[in-house]
Design a protein around this motif. Structure first.
Motif, PDB file in Angstrom:
ATOM      1  N   ASN A 115       1.254  -1.243  -0.004  1.00 29.73           N
ATOM      2  CA  ASN A 115       0.263  -0.132   0.444  1.00 29.73           C
ATOM      3  C   ASN A 115       0.826   1.095  -0.113  1.00 29.73           C
ATOM      4  OD1 ASN A 115      -2.371  -1.307   0.400  1.00 29.73           O
ATOM      5  ND2 ASN A 115      -2.468  -1.759   2.353  1.00 29.73           N
ATOM      6  N   LYS A 167      -0.361  -8.460  -3.621  1.00 30.55           N
ATOM      7  CA  LYS A 167      -1.203  -7.610  -4.096  1.00 30.55           C
ATOM      8  C   LYS A 167      -0.741  -5.873  -4.248  1.00 30.55           C
ATOM      9  CE  LYS A 167      -4.616 -11.071  -3.426  1.00 30.55           C
ATOM     10  NZ  LYS A 167      -5.923 -11.298  -2.920  1.00 30.55           N
ATOM     11  N   LYS A 171      -1.512  -2.726  -6.647  1.00 29.35           N
ATOM     12  CA  LYS A 171      -2.092  -1.704  -7.677  1.00 29.35           C
ATOM     13  C   LYS A 171      -1.285  -0.593  -8.201  1.00 29.35           C
ATOM     14  CE  LYS A 171      -6.052   0.968  -8.710  1.00 29.35           C
ATOM     15  NZ  LYS A 171      -7.138   1.363  -8.316  1.00 29.35           N
ATOM     16  N   PRO A 219      -4.395  -7.599 -14.545  1.00 31.13           N
ATOM     17  CA  PRO A 219      -5.399  -7.238 -13.981  1.00 31.13           C
ATOM     18  C   PRO A 219      -6.258  -8.058 -14.861  1.00 31.13           C
ATOM     19  CG  PRO A 219      -3.354  -5.621 -14.109  1.00 31.13           C
ATOM     20  CD  PRO A 219      -3.386  -6.845 -14.792  1.00 31.13           C
ATOM     21  N   ASN A 264      -4.642  -4.177 -10.082  1.00 29.13           N
ATOM     22  CA  ASN A 264      -4.268  -4.742  -9.261  1.00 29.13           C
ATOM     23  C   ASN A 264      -3.639  -6.212  -9.660  1.00 29.13           C
ATOM     24  OD1 ASN A 264      -5.748  -3.161  -7.598  1.00 29.13           O
ATOM     25  ND2 ASN A 264      -7.651  -4.383  -8.225  1.00 29.13           N
TER      26      ASN A 264
END
Length: 163
Positions: A58, A82, A84, A112, A133
């Protein structure tokens, strides 16, 4: 003896009920104390932590690199990273085991659009043609002996095509 077994069973069920009631009372007390105090949420700078078998990336550092630490063990033989990605270009990732070397690699990358590619080694360089993602699957090579168990660090960055 016939009366002894039902007696033991009834004591067992009564004691289980008392524990549940005590647990409910403790939860109610904590709920009431939490609502009486203002809730202050502090944003932790190191959000890239492993939860179960998944590492959520993140926060990015000042060098535009996601860095996280993870663990592979007998319960979690794979780690799922994981993140983005919003840039098109090249994805660079590397695994650094704390022991220096080991049977650990990027087993797969899931794009994705749910297509995948792999396996790779401890370093991964792949063109990024989609925004969204991504999931990197980290584990040991099934073709080699002695699976890797232990701690590792993963670094993920993207080099943008923007000029």
């Amino acid at each position: 003896m016939k009366n002894f077994i039902p007696f033991l069973l009834s004591i067992f069920f009564i004691s289980c009920q008392q524990k549940e009631n005590k647990m409910d009372a403790v939860e109610n007390k904590t709920d009431s104390t939490e609502t009486s105090q203002p809730i202050v949420v502090e944003k932790n700078k190191e959000e890239n932590k492993q939860i179960g078998d998944t590492i959520f990336l993140n926060s990015i550092n000042e060098k535009d690199v996601f860095i996280a630490e993870g663990v592979l063990d007998s319960i979690h033989p794979r780690a799922y990273v994981k993140f983005k990605n919003e840039d098109l270009g090249e994805l660079n990732a590397k695994i650094i085991p704390t022991t220096g070397k080991g049977n650990i690699r990027f087993n797969q990358i899931i794009f994705p659009d749910n297509t995948s590619d792999g396996p790779f080694g401890m370093d991964l360089k792949i063109p990024v043609k989609q925004k969204g993602n991504y999931i990197l699957v980290i584990g040991h090579s099934q073709m080699a002996d002695s699976p890797f168990w232990g701690e590792f660090r993963v670094e993920v960055s993207t080099i943008s095509n923007k000029q």
